[in-house]
Design a protein around this motif. Sequence first.
Motif, PDB file in Angstrom:
ATOM      1  N   THR A  71       2.695 -42.379  -7.124  1.00 42.55           N
ATOM      2  CA  THR A  71       2.376 -40.950  -7.054  1.00 42.55           C
ATOM      3  C   THR A  71       1.770 -40.558  -8.395  1.00 42.55           C
ATOM      4  O   THR A  71       2.394 -40.765  -9.439  1.00 42.55           O
ATOM      5  CB  THR A  71       3.634 -40.096  -6.801  1.00 42.55           C
ATOM      6  OG1 THR A  71       4.140 -40.369  -5.505  1.00 42.55           O
ATOM      7  CG2 THR A  71       3.306 -38.609  -6.912  1.00 42.55           C
ATOM      8  N   LEU A  78       9.677 -36.587  -5.786  1.00 42.67           N
ATOM      9  CA  LEU A  78       8.803 -37.675  -5.371  1.00 42.67           C
ATOM     10  C   LEU A  78       9.597 -38.594  -4.444  1.00 42.67           C
ATOM     11  O   LEU A  78      10.690 -39.027  -4.788  1.00 42.67           O
ATOM     12  CB  LEU A  78       8.298 -38.459  -6.583  1.00 42.67           C
ATOM     13  CG  LEU A  78       7.664 -37.639  -7.711  1.00 42.67           C
ATOM     14  CD1 LEU A  78       7.113 -38.556  -8.788  1.00 42.67           C
ATOM     15  CD2 LEU A  78       6.601 -36.698  -7.186  1.00 42.67           C
ATOM     16  N   THR A  83       3.068 -35.411 -16.834  1.00 34.56           N
ATOM     17  CA  THR A  83       1.869 -35.920 -16.175  1.00 34.56           C
ATOM     18  C   THR A  83       1.774 -37.424 -16.365  1.00 34.56           C
ATOM     19  O   THR A  83       1.752 -37.920 -17.487  1.00 34.56           O
ATOM     20  CB  THR A  83       0.620 -35.238 -16.752  1.00 34.56           C
ATOM     21  OG1 THR A  83       0.659 -33.844 -16.426  1.00 34.56           O
ATOM     22  CG2 THR A  83      -0.650 -35.864 -16.177  1.00 34.56           C
ATOM     23  N   LEU A 140       1.023 -37.750 -10.705  1.00 35.97           N
ATOM     24  CA  LEU A 140       1.466 -36.381 -10.920  1.00 35.97           C
ATOM     25  C   LEU A 140       0.698 -35.749 -12.073  1.00 35.97           C
ATOM     26  O   LEU A 140       0.578 -36.340 -13.149  1.00 35.97           O
ATOM     27  CB  LEU A 140       2.967 -36.366 -11.235  1.00 35.97           C
ATOM     28  CG  LEU A 140       3.568 -35.028 -11.665  1.00 35.97           C
ATOM     29  CD1 LEU A 140       3.521 -34.028 -10.511  1.00 35.97           C
ATOM     30  CD2 LEU A 140       5.000 -35.203 -12.153  1.00 35.97           C
TER      31      LEU A 140
END
Lengths: 113, 114
Positions: A108, A21, A86, A110
């Motif tokens: 972000t 990331l 997650t 994920l």
Amino acid sequence: EADIYQTPRYLVIGTGKKITLECSQTMGHDKMYWYQQDPGMELHLIHYSYGVNSTEKGDLSSESTVSRIRTEHFPLTLESARPSHTSQYLCASSEGQGVNGYTFGSGTRLTVV
Amino acid sequence: GENVGLHLPTLSVQEGDNSIINCAYSNSASDYFIWYKQESGKGPQFIIDIRSNMDKRQGQRVTVLLNKTVKHLSLQIAATQPGDSAVYFCAEIHWGGTASKLTFGTGTRLQVTL
């Protein structure tokens, strides 16, 4: 207008994959941070850096790693993604002792399937 | 360890009314407090801050009150608007050297009803 950028904004990836990331800031801030946040929940500090070649683990244990080779860049890497990873990952930066608080990127999100 | 927490997870307010979001903190040595607003899908945004040597600070439609005696922080939003709907976090920091970092509370979701 945010001066801290995170990519990608969304990422869906399979279990076992390696991911990085990205986080970059153009403010010249010496301190940078990574937070993990589940939807509607509090922010947990997972990594921080006080300057080039300086990285520390945060309050929440994380299997991710970070590097700080350049002042403006603070990428986060997961060597082998798992569904438990997650979450939303937020990058932030601050000047000095954080007198004006932290500036956050958009995050972000994920998802590991 | 030291922590910062919020009293209510969700606050529903009618448009036009005033909102009050509360925060309790436990580190009596905290020097600086910040309120952040986080809209869905975005990172937290700075709203207003206050130093520990103050008890009140006003911004545009927002006021932060600090009561160090009971270690309580509040954010008041005047004439709440639909655009105020978000999660609000309080955060605190003790400037005790290079290891100083912000500590965030749990967050309160503000829902503005029409």
